[in-house]
Write a protein that holds these residues in place. Structure first.
Motif, PDB file in Angstrom:
ATOM      1  N   GLY A   1      -8.243 -13.203  25.173  1.00 15.98           N
ATOM      2  CA  GLY A   1      -8.691 -11.872  25.577  1.00 15.98           C
ATOM      3  C   GLY A   1      -7.544 -11.063  26.174  1.00 15.98           C
ATOM      4  O   GLY A   1      -7.361  -9.885  25.870  1.00 15.98           O
ATOM      5  N   ALA A   2      -6.747 -11.732  27.014  1.00 16.01           N
ATOM      6  CA  ALA A   2      -5.610 -11.037  27.648  1.00 16.01           C
ATOM      7  C   ALA A   2      -4.582 -10.660  26.600  1.00 16.01           C
ATOM      8  O   ALA A   2      -4.005  -9.565  26.624  1.00 16.01           O
ATOM      9  N   LYS A   3      -4.372 -11.577  25.637  1.00 14.33           N
ATOM     10  CA  LYS A   3      -3.407 -11.291  24.571  1.00 14.33           C
ATOM     11  C   LYS A   3      -3.829 -10.062  23.782  1.00 14.33           C
ATOM     12  O   LYS A   3      -3.004  -9.211  23.436  1.00 14.33           O
ATOM     13  N   ALA A   4      -5.141  -9.976  23.518  1.00 16.12           N
ATOM     14  CA  ALA A   4      -5.645  -8.834  22.749  1.00 16.12           C
ATOM     15  C   ALA A   4      -5.377  -7.533  23.490  1.00 16.12           C
ATOM     16  O   ALA A   4      -4.924  -6.540  22.901  1.00 16.12           O
ATOM     17  N   CYS A   5      -5.610  -7.536  24.793  1.00 14.83           N
ATOM     18  CA  CYS A   5      -5.385  -6.318  25.582  1.00 14.83           C
ATOM     19  C   CYS A   5      -3.906  -5.954  25.603  1.00 14.83           C
ATOM     20  O   CYS A   5      -3.526  -4.785  25.522  1.00 14.83           O
ATOM     21  N   LEU A   6      -3.065  -7.022  25.733  1.00 16.82           N
ATOM     22  CA  LEU A   6      -1.625  -6.775  25.852  1.00 16.82           C
ATOM     23  C   LEU A   6      -1.011  -6.239  24.559  1.00 16.82           C
ATOM     24  O   LEU A   6       0.081  -5.695  24.584  1.00 16.82           O
ATOM     25  N   ARG A   7      -1.714  -6.399  23.454  1.00 18.32           N
ATOM     26  CA  ARG A   7      -1.182  -5.859  22.203  1.00 18.32           C
ATOM     27  C   ARG A   7      -0.973  -4.353  22.319  1.00 18.32           C
ATOM     28  O   ARG A   7      -0.067  -3.790  21.742  1.00 18.32           O
ATOM     29  N   CYS A   8      -1.857  -3.708  23.071  1.00 21.15           N
ATOM     30  CA  CYS A   8      -1.654  -2.273  23.316  1.00 21.15           C
ATOM     31  C   CYS A   8      -1.045  -2.048  24.696  1.00 21.15           C
ATOM     32  O   CYS A   8      -0.057  -1.342  24.850  1.00 21.15           O
ATOM     33  N   HIS A   9      -1.637  -2.714  25.724  1.00 19.99           N
ATOM     34  CA  HIS A   9      -1.227  -2.427  27.105  1.00 19.99           C
ATOM     35  C   HIS A   9       0.070  -3.120  27.498  1.00 19.99           C
ATOM     36  O   HIS A   9       0.563  -2.922  28.606  1.00 19.99           O
ATOM     37  N   GLY A  10       0.606  -3.917  26.585  1.00 26.36           N
ATOM     38  CA  GLY A  10       1.891  -4.554  26.862  1.00 26.36           C
ATOM     39  C   GLY A  10       3.028  -3.800  26.205  1.00 26.36           C
ATOM     40  O   GLY A  10       4.180  -4.222  26.271  1.00 26.36           O
ATOM     41  N   GLU A  11       2.723  -2.702  25.541  1.00 27.09           N
ATOM     42  CA  GLU A  11       3.746  -1.961  24.771  1.00 27.09           C
ATOM     43  C   GLU A  11       3.745  -0.491  25.182  1.00 27.09           C
ATOM     44  O   GLU A  11       2.706   0.050  25.559  1.00 27.09           O
ATOM     45  N   PRO A  12       4.896   0.133  25.062  1.00 28.24           N
ATOM     46  CA  PRO A  12       4.935   1.567  25.396  1.00 28.24           C
ATOM     47  C   PRO A  12       4.288   2.433  24.309  1.00 28.24           C
ATOM     48  O   PRO A  12       3.938   3.582  24.543  1.00 28.24           O
TER      49      PRO A  12
ATOM     50  N   SER B   1       4.190  -7.817  30.325  1.00 20.91           N
ATOM     51  CA  SER B   1       3.609  -9.106  29.933  1.00 20.91           C
ATOM     52  C   SER B   1       4.425 -10.284  30.476  1.00 20.91           C
ATOM     53  O   SER B   1       3.873 -11.356  30.741  1.00 20.91           O
ATOM     54  N   VAL B   2       5.729 -10.087  30.640  1.00 20.99           N
ATOM     55  CA  VAL B   2       6.556 -11.183  31.175  1.00 20.99           C
ATOM     56  C   VAL B   2       6.176 -11.441  32.632  1.00 20.99           C
ATOM     57  O   VAL B   2       5.949 -12.587  33.041  1.00 20.99           O
ATOM     58  N   LYS B   3       6.066 -10.349  33.407  1.00 19.73           N
ATOM     59  CA  LYS B   3       5.704 -10.500  34.816  1.00 19.73           C
ATOM     60  C   LYS B   3       4.272 -11.037  34.954  1.00 19.73           C
ATOM     61  O   LYS B   3       3.965 -11.823  35.843  1.00 19.73           O
ATOM     62  N   PHE B   4       3.393 -10.589  34.054  1.00 20.35           N
ATOM     63  CA  PHE B   4       2.007 -11.070  34.080  1.00 20.35           C
ATOM     64  C   PHE B   4       1.989 -12.583  33.843  1.00 20.35           C
ATOM     65  O   PHE B   4       1.270 -13.334  34.497  1.00 20.35           O
TER      66      PHE B   4
ATOM     67  N   PHE C   1      -8.430   1.453  50.992  1.00 16.83           N
ATOM     68  CA  PHE C   1      -7.296   0.536  51.064  1.00 16.83           C
ATOM     69  C   PHE C   1      -7.792  -0.878  50.811  1.00 16.83           C
ATOM     70  O   PHE C   1      -8.585  -1.419  51.571  1.00 16.83           O
ATOM     71  N   THR C   2      -7.338  -1.462  49.719  1.00 17.44           N
ATOM     72  CA  THR C   2      -7.797  -2.807  49.350  1.00 17.44           C
ATOM     73  C   THR C   2      -6.586  -3.731  49.198  1.00 17.44           C
ATOM     74  O   THR C   2      -5.448  -3.282  49.307  1.00 17.44           O
ATOM     75  N   CYS C   3      -6.878  -4.989  48.892  1.00 14.35           N
ATOM     76  CA  CYS C   3      -5.776  -5.953  48.684  1.00 14.35           C
ATOM     77  C   CYS C   3      -4.800  -5.426  47.636  1.00 14.35           C
ATOM     78  O   CYS C   3      -3.585  -5.542  47.767  1.00 14.35           O
ATOM     79  N   SER C   4      -5.416  -4.818  46.572  1.00 13.12           N
ATOM     80  CA  SER C   4      -4.571  -4.399  45.454  1.00 13.12           C
ATOM     81  C   SER C   4      -3.712  -3.181  45.782  1.00 13.12           C
ATOM     82  O   SER C   4      -2.824  -2.829  45.012  1.00 13.12           O
ATOM     83  N   SER C   5      -3.959  -2.546  46.951  1.00 10.54           N
ATOM     84  CA  SER C   5      -3.086  -1.444  47.328  1.00 10.54           C
ATOM     85  C   SER C   5      -1.665  -1.970  47.557  1.00 10.54           C
ATOM     86  O   SER C   5      -0.688  -1.261  47.352  1.00 10.54           O
ATOM     87  N   CYS C   6      -1.580  -3.212  48.012  1.00 12.63           N
ATOM     88  CA  CYS C   6      -0.249  -3.817  48.206  1.00 12.63           C
ATOM     89  C   CYS C   6       0.039  -4.861  47.123  1.00 12.63           C
ATOM     90  O   CYS C   6       1.130  -4.899  46.579  1.00 12.63           O
ATOM     91  N   HIS C   7      -0.941  -5.728  46.869  1.00 10.65           N
ATOM     92  CA  HIS C   7      -0.714  -6.828  45.929  1.00 10.65           C
ATOM     93  C   HIS C   7      -1.198  -6.428  44.542  1.00 10.65           C
ATOM     94  O   HIS C   7      -2.386  -6.213  44.352  1.00 10.65           O
ATOM     95  N   ASP C   8      -0.281  -6.362  43.605  1.00  7.14           N
ATOM     96  CA  ASP C   8      -0.684  -6.082  42.233  1.00  7.14           C
ATOM     97  C   ASP C   8      -1.156  -7.407  41.619  1.00  7.14           C
ATOM     98  O   ASP C   8      -0.351  -8.310  41.376  1.00  7.14           O
ATOM     99  N   GLN C   9      -2.473  -7.480  41.422  1.00 13.20           N
ATOM    100  CA  GLN C   9      -3.009  -8.767  40.948  1.00 13.20           C
ATOM    101  C   GLN C   9      -2.449  -9.191  39.594  1.00 13.20           C
ATOM    102  O   GLN C   9      -2.441 -10.360  39.266  1.00 13.20           O
ATOM    103  N   HIS C  10      -2.001  -8.206  38.811  1.00 16.45           N
ATOM    104  CA  HIS C  10      -1.461  -8.555  37.491  1.00 16.45           C
ATOM    105  C   HIS C  10      -0.231  -9.454  37.607  1.00 16.45           C
ATOM    106  O   HIS C  10       0.010 -10.305  36.770  1.00 16.45           O
ATOM    107  N   TYR C  11       0.550  -9.195  38.657  1.00 12.37           N
ATOM    108  CA  TYR C  11       1.840  -9.898  38.769  1.00 12.37           C
ATOM    109  C   TYR C  11       1.932 -10.789  40.002  1.00 12.37           C
ATOM    110  O   TYR C  11       2.985 -11.331  40.276  1.00 12.37           O
TER     111      TYR C  11
END
Lengths: 331, 206
Positions: free
Chosen positions: A49-60, A85-88, A158-168
């Protein structure tokens, strides 16, 4: 705004329908890369599922089919929606499907505009009240976080993700091999808002002053910025938590230099506690100090040299005293 | 007993000595405050940093006066090293300080216009002024601009090694100062030498 005569399609559709004429080339490529793929899969835990999303969201750039012209069309991806995608892949959540946190409606392409308004799962939805994550003390972190000036000022926005980017997100404090790595990783989080007008404005309408201007009282400013975390001065040290999360109001921030620059430096209980836990025994010994990556005036003391200096000083004073005594006696 | 006065210390040398003395004193006090900045330091950490930096610059600039003054005036001859018989001369002077002077013997190296220091003074001054102080000044300047310091020397932090060298030499200069002040009090009148470094005139007793 969507244009009605355009039909956007998922890239998988594009691959299936528009590359059929290239099957022989693909077949050879598949054969050639077969070994690499099977080896790579072991080290590549990304979910399909993540790979499918990254096909678009992993590219400019992503491709869609314009149903009106029946032509494929390339479009620029919104840079704020691009995932590295590398950082993810390096992050702790790499084994997740995107829809584990984002709404499952995103599995359908084109995405519905309403999905943006859907609330996302927050960290405690997964990590709270689960013994698997007990050692990370998420509930305690949440208690500290709620007391922080961020939540006090900004509120629920203000949530956790305001500081921590859960993706990375990476557990750097626990796993880093050097203090510098911990400092860089942590300070980037603060600078992400406090060094960026755009992100800062997402949370407050207050005017932002440049960091170097706010800290103009601090001697050797850049040296401090580069070698200690912002939270060293801007949080209360909490011995039982890996990282203090109660960010203090600026009036309460540490300004007394000797709190860090002394033999009982608070850095021992904050930044340097990770090294202490992992590799150091006997704090303050010559080895421990030498292994250190940086030098903190007042905090780095070499006990052997301290003893030697006292011995030399006592000898010199004793010599002077004895000599004076005889001078007086033989006057 | 007659007293003869010799002009020992020219104006430039006394200016240098004054700045150097004040600067070194401040450096020692603030250096101790920085190194042992705990709950009750002599001077607060922030003030110590400022004063240490200022006095460090004062000592560095006044060192240039000392260095070029000795390079271009006859005072430089006082610092010329004569290796031949050095150990013997040093031993002779040490014997005088440890034994001879208590038996009211004549000093083995009486001071004159040509010889302003006895061998022990001379070589301790050479050691401090031409070896310790330049390294102290350079390491101090490096610590003032730490970005110029090599990050790692093998497994050691470059800043740590520089600071270690700076502290050790700083301690040695502090010891030198204590001994220097004491030795200056040796003589018929304990205040005679202190007076002469201010007035420039040295009293010789015959």
């Amino acid at each position: 705004m969507r244009v009605h005569f355009l039909t956007e399609v998922h890239p998988s559709y594009f691959i299936q329908n528009h590359m059929l004429n290239r099957i022989p080339v693909l077949f050879i490529l598949v054969l050639l890369t077969c070994g690499w793929n099977s080896a790579g899969q072991e080290n590549n835990p990304l979910k399909e599922g993540a790979k499918a999303c990254l096909r678009c969201h992993g590219e400019p750039v992503y491709t869609l089919i314009n149903s009106f012209t029946d032509q494929s069309q390339k479009k620029m991806m919104n840079p704020y929606l691009i995932i590295d995608s590398v950082k993810f892949h390096q992050g702790v959540h790499r084994t997740f499907n995107c829809t584990d946190c984002h709404d499952s409606g995103y599995e359908t392409y084109p995405h519905s505009a309403d999905l943006k308004m859907m609330p996302m799962a927050n960290c405690l939805d997964c990590h709270g009240g689960d013994d698997t994550y007990a050692k990370y003390q998420f509930e305690r972190i949440d208690e500290e976080f709620i007391k922080s000036i961020h939540v006090q000022h900004v509120g629920d926005k203000f949530t956790c993700s305001s500081c921590h980017d859960q993706h990375y997100y990476q557990s750097v404090a626990r796993n880093a091999s050097s203090v510098q790595e911990i400092v860089d990783y942590n300070n980037e989080m603060c600078k992400d808002c406090h060094g960026s007008t755009a992100k800062y404005r997402l949370l407050t309408d207050k005017m932002q002053r440049p960091l170097n201007e706010i800290h103009d009282w601090l001697p050797n400013q850049q040296l401090h910025f580069d070698n200690v975390r912002c939270i060293e001065c801007h949080t209360q040290v909490t011995d039982t938590l890996m990282v203090s999360h109660n960010i203090l109001a600026k009036e309460q921030a540490r300004k007394n230099c000797s709190e860090c620059h002394s033999a009982n430096s608070v850095l021992r209980a904050s930044l340097y506690k990770y090294e202490n836990l992992q590799s150091r025994s006997g704090k303050g010994t010559l080895n421990a100090v030498i292994q250190n990556e940086s030098y903190i005036i007042g905090a780095n003391q070499v006990p052997a040299l301290k003893i030697l200096s006292i011995i030399f000083l006592v000898l010199a004073l004793a010599g002077i005293f004895t000599h004076s005594f005889f001078r007086f006696l033989k006057k | 007993m007659t007293t003869e006065k010799i002009y020992f210390y020219p104006v430039w040398l006394r200016i240098w000595h004054g700045f150097n003395a004040l600067g070194i004193l401040l450096l020692i006090i603030t250096g101790i405050s920085l190194h042992w900045s705990g709950d009750s330091p002599l001077i607060s950490f922030k003030t110590s940093v400022l004063l240490h930096n200022i006095s460090g610059i004062v000592v560095s600039v006044s060192y240039l006066l000392f260095f070029f003054g000795n390079l271009f005036t006859s005072n430089g001859f006082q610092y010329q090293v004569k290796a031949k018989g050095l150990a013997k001369r040093l031993m002779k002077q040490m014997r005088y300080y440890a034994y001879g002077m208590f038996r009211h013997e004549e000093p083995p190296f009486p001071l004159s216009e040509k010889r302003k220091f006895n061998p022990l003074q001379k070589y301790s001054y050479i050691l401090v002024m031409y070896i310790c102080l330049p390294i102290l000044i350079l390491s101090g300047l490096a610590l003032m601009f730490p970005e110029v310091i090599i990050e790692k020397v093998y497994n050691f932090s470059g800043i740590f090694l520089t600071a270690l060298l700076h502290s050790i030499l700083g301690f040695m200069v502090s010891l030198f100062l204590i001994i220097h002040l004491y030795v200056a009090s040796i003589g018929k009148n304990p205040l005679k030498n202190y007076r002469s470094i201010i007035t420039g005139w040295h009293e010789m007793n015959h």
